[in-house]
Structure formats: structure tokens, C-alpha cells
Write a protein that holds these residues in place. Structure first.
Motif, short mmCIF file in Angstrom:
data_model
loop_
_atom_site.label_atom_id
_atom_site.label_comp_id
_atom_site.label_asym_id
_atom_site.label_seq_id
_atom_site.Cartn_x
_atom_site.Cartn_y
_atom_site.Cartn_z
N VAL A 26 1.87 4.65 1.03
CA VAL A 26 1.50 5.61 2.08
C VAL A 26 2.63 6.64 2.15
O VAL A 26 3.61 6.46 2.87
CB VAL A 26 1.35 4.92 3.45
N ILE A 77 0.84 -1.19 0.00
CA ILE A 77 0.00 0.00 0.00
C ILE A 77 0.88 1.25 0.00
O ILE A 77 1.71 1.40 0.90
CB ILE A 77 -0.91 0.01 1.25
N THR A 134 -1.90 1.25 14.86
CA THR A 134 -3.30 0.92 15.08
C THR A 134 -3.67 -0.42 14.44
O THR A 134 -4.81 -0.87 14.56
CB THR A 134 -4.23 1.99 14.49
N ALA A 151 1.58 5.63 12.25
CA ALA A 151 0.30 5.57 12.96
C ALA A 151 -0.48 4.34 12.52
O ALA A 151 -1.11 3.65 13.33
CB ALA A 151 -0.50 6.84 12.70
N GLY A 152 -0.42 4.03 11.23
CA GLY A 152 -1.18 2.90 10.69
C GLY A 152 -0.68 1.57 11.20
O GLY A 152 -1.46 0.65 11.47
N GLU A 165 -3.58 -1.16 11.13
CA GLU A 165 -4.02 -1.11 9.73
C GLU A 165 -2.99 -1.75 8.80
O GLU A 165 -3.33 -2.32 7.79
CB GLU A 165 -4.24 0.33 9.31
N TYR A 166 -1.72 -1.60 9.15
CA TYR A 166 -0.64 -2.21 8.38
C TYR A 166 0.16 -3.12 9.32
O TYR A 166 0.16 -2.93 10.52
CB TYR A 166 0.30 -1.15 7.80
N VAL A 175 1.79 8.89 8.90
CA VAL A 175 0.63 8.03 8.68
C VAL A 175 1.07 6.56 8.60
O VAL A 175 0.38 5.67 9.11
CB VAL A 175 -0.14 8.47 7.41
#
Lengths: 516, 314
Positions: free
Chosen positions: A237, A235, A249, A245-246, A251-252, A242
Motif C-alpha cells: 500500500v 499487502i 477501518t 485509513a485502512g 482492512e489491515y 491509505v
């Protein structure tokens, strides 16, 4: 009774706990690995580009005949074995049988020969090697013969190079591409290409018929490759905050190129695993040997003499764990090639000597045009500190900050600059390293150096190559081919549930799995 | 009326031609070229030159410009250098997130901005007015990317309520789609609502001083009817113009916000196209934005007609 029940419960809890622990340590198939990358690959044709991100993504799809082991020496991948004859001038490479492409076809010499020919014609490394290739032929479906003009110590390194690598494509794909880029992304790798949605993701999925090697993984890139994850999403980014942060959390699972000053914070976050990619590359200033102020060797020597590398690297990278003050051309991790012999002019910290050299050179304060970019902040930060040090030694420096696309275009025009900032990422073969090539911006072409490089290309004995490297380093510092500030390492962050992942100099996700 | 619309539509053609030519020239005036980007950092000068030839970038600029006009006349925006597909297709793929983001942000901007402006005007020079306008001042001053990053930190990382970045397309479910757009639309919309609030307030204040408002009040109309029925309707014209302008600002803001929130929309498309000098894409998107902007202007002008019967276009 009660006590028995408690004991039983405790036993049950223990077994469950142990079960959970062992379940996390044994590889598990399934899941989607999400990797936050710094951007979009400019192409998906590995023969076409030297961009690192293209290699990182596509080598899950395409494979090469050779790859590198832990010490970055070539080992077979699609090749089974090879025999060298005719005084090192003929390589007979036996291919592995029953290796399928993602389109179901078997890979044979009919695919390997046009792939290597195309690579030899198009890729930067390939072209360098192909100067020494007389002919390549398919002897039978599983045998490829390469005839060389002279013996080569670099051939297998080149064929194994991940960056701009000699990917083996099906012959139909090559035919359909003509002079352009390939239109179908088919290889023999553990993952097959599914889709590319620009700015959203590149999706690859496990190739069920993947023909893995049977030898155990060797800690480098050789041996058995297993696609544990069902899919990998790469992905783009672009924003570093970000990406971090991802991954925090969930997300990645992976984020690349995080700033080194986040290291302590990541270390203190329980769900995250900090990773140091070591070695990764050098930070460099490339003087223009062709035209302008830096064409004068004395001025280049003054530039080198003025520099104090510690503050420069500290400004560029920040955290000490992510850089190393080392003037050698190859990394300590490359045990066969690393040496301090010949590293004479590195880190002199002598403005006085620089001043004297400038006087000898007849320098009259003309501005030194240095082009750099903020897109890679370590390039800008190192150039800023180096500029101050140069000015303290009597240089006038005109630091021009450009965007990366402009920098890579301008550096091809000798009339536009005196110095440019860049980095050299790891190259396994010393004779093929960009840092010492003449046909590259900066145009460091020097008789003695070209002779040593020529010898090195032909030399197959590692011990003799090391002696050549020591001679090369002496020339590098005497002639000031480039200015090496130091080695830098990359900081990548993974989530704890991504297991079996190695922070290797060439990023890969095979043999990694998701624990849940 | 119809003649007016047709005349306005015809005027679009020369505007587009100018935009097409200017965008063509501007992006080529920028140093850097796509071939060096594709070839990567370790490519030699010859490799880059070979790529330029194969991309047709070695041709003279006037030749390329005439070819671009020719393609445009046929409605063809060309092929992207990096995306391996026609520009028009690339644009259509990116429409959904940007349209939704703009629509939601517009909704946020209007839903927050207009009432805030009206309330401020109604309670002119009170604490309510002053605090609302103080917020508006902060809103106007804060860059939207900063607001976005602060929101990511607060709602995404600390509270964990919303995804920090990324976009779920409509086909992935309405709720998930909305969830992925909440923070970006707020970041983009709140900043714009500040502008709308200020304009609505000042135009309301002007209208509230009119004599017919005084007449309304003196004949005993409730304050509610005075404000919402009589005053707002007359005060909304400047606001409408600003909403039109806001659209342009939103598209500009989307470029930034889509990058911060990793949304694969038109903004990201143009940013990455500019950074890697994907000439056809830059030209195509600029043209499209210009076209949309012209259309919005026309719609705003037509909306005046609907709201204010005194306005007549010839």
C-alpha cells in the motif's frame, strides 16, 4: 427470588466477562493477519538484496543458523550449538535435527554448506565475512565446520543478520538458480510461501510441520516461534494515508511507516495501538571522499561544524518521541557497543568555526552538489535545513532532488555528487555496519579506520570491541566519515486485536495472534 | 469501407514501431537502473555491477534495441525484471481491474456528463444551467487523486460504507467486486463527466440555433422530441470525439487512481515499473496503451459513420 435471579445474572455476566478477557489474552490460532507494507519487494531471494522489505517479508519463510536476542547478540536458531577450537579459527556448528523444509525434506548440512557458500559469494555482508573463510565442510549430516583464516568476532553476528541474511535454502533450489535468483521460495520457517500476486499481496501460510525451538521466546528474535495466524498477507500500500485509513477501518491489522505527526491522532483512536520501532536507524548525509569538494577533509570538518542537529531532526521527523540526538555510532539499546567516548565533533552549531575551516581549505564558494530524494521525506527535509545551516556558514549548496532509483544509481558515480542523503538501519555487528565500510558509495577509506575495523573483525572479546569502537568513533569525527544527524525511530500502527506483536527493529509476525 | 479499415489497420504497424523505439529510448534515458534497485540500499558498487551483468544490462544500447525489435517481431514482449514472469502475462493479470475501472468510470462520465450537458443547454442561462456548469468547473479543476482521498475519508473512514482501498477480483463475487470499484470509478468518472458535460452543452447550443429545430418547434413537435430526437443526435458527434479522448484521459487517470485506491491494475503496474526501472514492463505497457488508443480512435471514426450518414470515408 428476584434478588437471587439478579445475583445469578450478575455472576453469569462476570464469568462471561472474565472468560472473554482471558480468551483475549491467551494466544489463539487462526485468522489472516493483513499487513500494509510500503511497497513491493524487489526480489524474494534474501541472498540477493539488502532491501529491508525483502527481509521483513521473507524471514517468515527462510531461517538462518543464528538470530539475535533482545540485546542484539547472536543466539542459535537452526543451529543447536557450536564449539570454537584452534584459537578461534575453527567453528564446529551442530545443526538441529528433524527440521523440515517446506517441501517436506529434512534440512541437513548438505543444504547448509551450499547456502552459506552462495551467501558468501552474493550477499554484501557475506562477501565481507567470506574474505576470512578458508573452507566450509559438512562433517556429517548435522555438523558443519567453518575454517577461518583468522579468529572472527563477527562470524556469528553475520550468520544471524536478518538483512541480506544467510538464509538456508534446500540444495536443489540453489542448484536450480545457477547464477541467477532462486525460483522457488522454500525455507524452514514457521510460514511457507503460497503466492505472490504483484501489487496485490504476498501470501504465506502456517507451515504445519514447523520445527519450533523449545526454549521460550527471549524478547528478541530467539527462542520458540509459533505461527498462530493461518495466513499472513503482506499487502503493498504505497500511499501512507491509505495505509493508516485502512488500519483504522479494519482492512489491515498493521501499517508500517506512518508519519510521526499522526501519533497523537492514533493514540486517541480506541481501536488502534501506536508502536514505536526503537531503535530503527540513523539519518545521514554521506560525503564523497573520492572526488570533488568533500574529498578535502577541512571542507568536511566545516560541514560538520556548521550543523545544529536539533532543528534538522525536528524537520526530518517532527515528533520528538521519534528521534534522538546522539552522535554515537551504535545505539544505546546495544549495551555492549554504545559509548560516547570519541564522539567529539557532533552537534557543534558553530558557523564561525566552519567559516574558519572553509577559509583554511581555500574554499571559494563552489557549489556543493547534494543529491537527495522526496520519496523519503525525512531525507529531503533534513537536507533542506542542513543546507540553510551550511549556507549561513559560507557554503554554496546545490540541492538536487531526484527519485530514489536515480539517487541509488548516481551515488555509485563519484563524479556526480559531493553529498548524498540516506539512512542506515540497525546493524548488529559493529565491524559489518554499512556506515563504516570503505567499499560503499561515499568511499570512506582511511588507513587508521581500516586498521581498527580489521582488528574488530578478529576480536571476540566484547569489552575489547567496545574500546575499539571508541577509537573508531574518534576517527569517524576527526575524519568526518559520514555526517550523522541523529537516530530515528519508526512509527507503526496496529489494531488492538493483533496481540502478542512486538515493535521490533526487524518486523515479524510469528508469536502474534488475532483476538476476536 | 472495408478498404478504409484495412488501410487504417496497416497504418498501425509503423506507429507501433515508433512507439516501441521511443519508449525503449525514453526509459533508458531516465537515470537510475533496475540493478541498483534490486541490490538494495546497502549493496556495494561491485554487487550492482554483477547484477547488471546477470540482467544483460551491461550490453550496448543499440544491441539491446535490436534484440527488443527482434523479440517484438515474434510477438514476445520479454520478461519482467522484477515480477519473474513474461511481460504479456503480467499485463493480462492486470487487465481485469483496469478494464472494469475504465468501463465503470466511462459509464459514470457519460451517464452524468451527457444529461448534464443536455439539460444545461435546454435551460440555457437559467440557474439550473449556471449551477450545473459551476459543478463542471469544479470537476474540471479538482485533481482526481484529491477527490479520491476525500472520498476515502468520507465514505471509507467516517461513514464506513465502502472499503478504503483494495480490489476484489470478479471471481470473489460480483457485488464485492463492484463495491471495491465504486469509489475509484466515481473519482475517475466524475472528473471526466465535467468535460463531457461542457462539450455536450456547447454543441447542443449550436444545434439548437439551427433552422430545422425552429422548423420542428413551429410544426408543433414536443420539446422532448425536438431535444432528444432531433437535436441530440446531431450534437453528439463532438461528444463522441471527446469520449474517445476521455478514454485516453481515463487510462492516464487510472495510473493515479489505482495507486490511491491500491488497485492492482495496469496503472499500478506501469507506475511501479517506472519507479524501479523495470524496462521490459514499461515498454510493454506503453505499447499496449498506444495500441488500444489507436483502436479506440478507429472505433470512434467508425461510430461517426453509424451516427451520421453524411460522413463517408474513402
Amino acid at each position: 427470588m428476584k434478588r437471587t435471579a439478579i445475583a445469578l445474572l450478575a455472576l453469569l455476566a462476570l464469568t462471561l466477562g472474565a472468560g472473554a478477557a482471558s480468551a483475549q489474552d491467551t494466544p489463539r490460532a487462526g485468522g489472516v493477519i493483513k499487513a500494509a507494507m510500503i511497497g513491493e519487494p524487489p526480489s524474494l531471494d534474501l541472498h540477493w538484496t539488502t532491501a529491508v522489505i525483502v527481509q521483513q517479508i521473507t524471514w517468515h519463510i527462510y531461517e538462518t543458523l543464528y538470530t539475535y536476542d533482545k540485546s542484539l547478540n547472536p543466539v542459535p536458531l537452526l543451529a543447536e550449538s557450536h564449539a570454537v577450537a584452534d584459537g578461534g579459527r575453527r567453528y564446529t556448528i551442530t545443526l538441529r535435527k528433524n527440521v523440515k523444509f517446506h517441501n517436506g525434506k529434512e534440512m541437513t548440512s548438505a543444504d547448509v554448506v551450499p547456502s552459506l557458500q552462495r551467501w558468501g559469494k552474493m550477499s554484501t555482508t557475506g562477501k565481507l565475512l567470506w574474505k576470512g573463510v578458508e573452507a566450509i565442510e559438512a562433517k556429517d549430516p548435522y555438523t558443519v565446520v567453518i575454517h577461518l583464516k583468522e579468529p572472527s568476532g563477527s562470524l556469528l553476528y553475520g550468520l544471524g543478520s536478518p538483512n541480506n541474511g544467510a538464509a538456508i535454502y534446500p540444495k536443489e533450489v540453489i542448484a536450480a538458480a545457477g547464477e541467477g535468483q532462486i525460483k522457488e521460495f522454500i525455507g524452514t520457517g514457521p510460514y511457507r510461501f503460497v503466492e505472490h500476486k504483484p501489487d496485490r499481496h504476498i501470501k504465506v501460510a502456517r507451515f504445519k510441520e514447523y520445527a519450533a525451538r523449545t526454549d521460550a521466546p527471549d524478547g528478541g528474535f530467539g527462542g520458540k516461534r509459533v505461527a498462530y495466524a493461518d495466513e499472513i498477507l503482506f499487502i503493498p500500500v504505497p500511499d501512507e494515508a491509505v495505509r493508516l485509513a485502512g488500519v483504522e477501518t479494519g482492512e489491515y491489522h498493521f501499517a508500517q511507516q506512518i508519519k510521526a505527526d499522526q501519533y497523537e491522532r492514533v493514540k486517541g483512536t480506541p481501536v488502534l495501538e501506536p508502536g514505536v520501532v526503537k531503535p530503527y536507524g540513523w539519518i545521514t548525509a554521506v560525503p564523497n571522499h573520492k572526488q570533488g569538494l568533500m574529498a578535502n577533509k577541512k571542507v568536511r570538518q566545516a560541514f560538520l561544524a556548521a550543523l545544529d542537529m536539533d532543528p534538522i531532526m525536528a524537520a526530518g521527523i517532527g515528533n520528538k518521541a521519534f528521534y534522538r540526538i546522539d552522535g554515537a555510532l551504535f545505539y544505546p539499546e546495544q549495551t555492549a557497543f554504545h559509548s560516547q567516548s570519541g564522539v567529539t565533533g557532533y552537534n557543534q552549531k558553530s558557523p564561525a568555526k566552519a567559516r574558519a575551516l572553509l577559509k583554511e581549505a581555500g574554499y571559494k564558494g563552489e557549489p556543493v552538489r547534494w543529491i537527495t530524494t522526496k520519496e523519503y521525506d525525512w531525507m529531503y527535509n533534513t537536507s533542506l535545513v542542513a543546507k540553510q545551516q551550511m549556507e549561513a556558514a559560507g557554503f554554496t549548496v546545490d540541492l538536487q532532488v531526484l527519485d530514489w532509483a536515480t539517487l541509488v544509481q548516481r551515488r555509485n558515480k563519484p563524479e556526480l555528487y559531493d553529498i548524498f542523503s540516506t539512512g542506515f538501519t540497525l546493524g548488529a555487528d559493529p565491524a559489518l555496519a554499512t556506515s563504516v565500510q570503505c567499499n560503499w558509495p561515499g568511499w570512506w577509506c582511511q588507513e587508521e579506520k581500516e586498521r581498527i575495523l580489521g582488528e574488530m573483525l578478529r576480536e571476540t572479546d566484547p569489552k575489547k570491541r567496545k574500546a575499539q569502537i571508541e577509537r573508531l568513533q574518534a576517527v569517524f569525527y576527526e575524519d568526518v566519515g559520514r555526517i550523522k544527524f541523529g537516530d530515528y525511530f519508526q512509527f507503526s500502527v496496529t489494531r488492538k486485536e493483533l496481540r502478542g506483536f512486538h515493535n521490533a527493529p526487524f518486523l515479524y509476525f510469528w508469536n502474534a495472534w488475532l483476538a476476536k | 469501407m472495408l478498404v478504409y479499415v484495412v488501410r487504417r489497420l496497416l497504418a498501425v504497424i509503423p506507429v507501433m514501431l515508433v512507439v516501441a523505439t521511443v519508449s525503449f529510448i525514453l526509459i533508458r534515458l531516465a537515470p537510475g537502473d533496475p540493478a541498483s534497485v534490486i541490490a538494495g540500499p546497502y549493496a556495494s558498487g561491485d554487487d550492482i555491477a554483477r547484477l547488471q551483468r546477470s540482467l544483460g544490462l551491461d550490453q550496448a544500447l543499440p544491441v539491446q534495441l535490436v534484440k527488443w525489435w527482434g523479440r517484438l517481431a515474434r510477438g514476445d514482449l520479454g520478461d519482467s525484471i522484477f515480477l519473474r514472469r513474461p511481460v504479456l502475462e503480467a499485463i493480462f493479470e492486470r487487465m481485469e481491474p483496469t478494464l472494469l475501472l475504465t468501463a465503470w468510470s466511462m459509464l459514470v462520465a457519460v451517464a452524468v456528463g451527457v444529461p448534464a450537458g443536455v439539460i444545461s443547454a435546454r435551460y440555457h442561462n437559467t440557474t439550473v444551467d449556471q449551477s450545473l456548469m459551476a459543478f463542471a468547473l469544479i470537476g474540471l479543476s479538482i485533481p482526481n487523486f484529491l477527490l479520491g482521498l476525500l472520498m476515502i475519508l468520507f465514505f471509507g473512514v467516517w461513514l464506513g460504507w465502502l472499503p478504503v482501498a483494495g480490489y476484489v477480483p470478479l471471481e470473489g463475487g460480483l457485488w464485492l467486486n463492484l463495491r471495491s470499484l465504486i469509489m475509484p470509478s466515481l473519482a475517475l468518472g466524475l472528473v471526466q463527466s465535467a468535460l463531457i458535460a461542457r462539450i455536450t452543452r456547447s454543441s447542443m447550443l449550436d444545434v439548437l440555433r439551427e433552422q430545422y429545430i425552429l422548423a420542428g418547434r413551429s410544426k408543433g413537435l414536443s420539446e422532448r422530441v425536438v431535444i432528444y430526437k432531433h437535436a441530440l443526435k446531431n450534437a453528439i458527434i463532438p461528444t463522441l470525439t471527446v469520449i474517445g479522448i476521455t478514454f485516453a484521459l481515463l487510462v492516464g487517470g487510472a495510473v493515479v487512481i489505482e495507486t490511491v485506491f491500491n488497485i492492482p491494475g495496469l496503472g499500478r503496474l506501469i507506475i511501479s515499473a517506472v519507479l524501479r526501472r523495470d524496462y521490459p514492463v514499461v515498454q510493454g505497457v506503453v505499447l499496449l496503451i498506444a495500441l488500444t488508443y489507436t483502436a479506440i480512435n478507429l472505433l470512434v471514426d467508425l461510430a461517426y459513420l453509424a451516427i451520421d450518414p453524411r460522413i463517408r470515408f474513402r
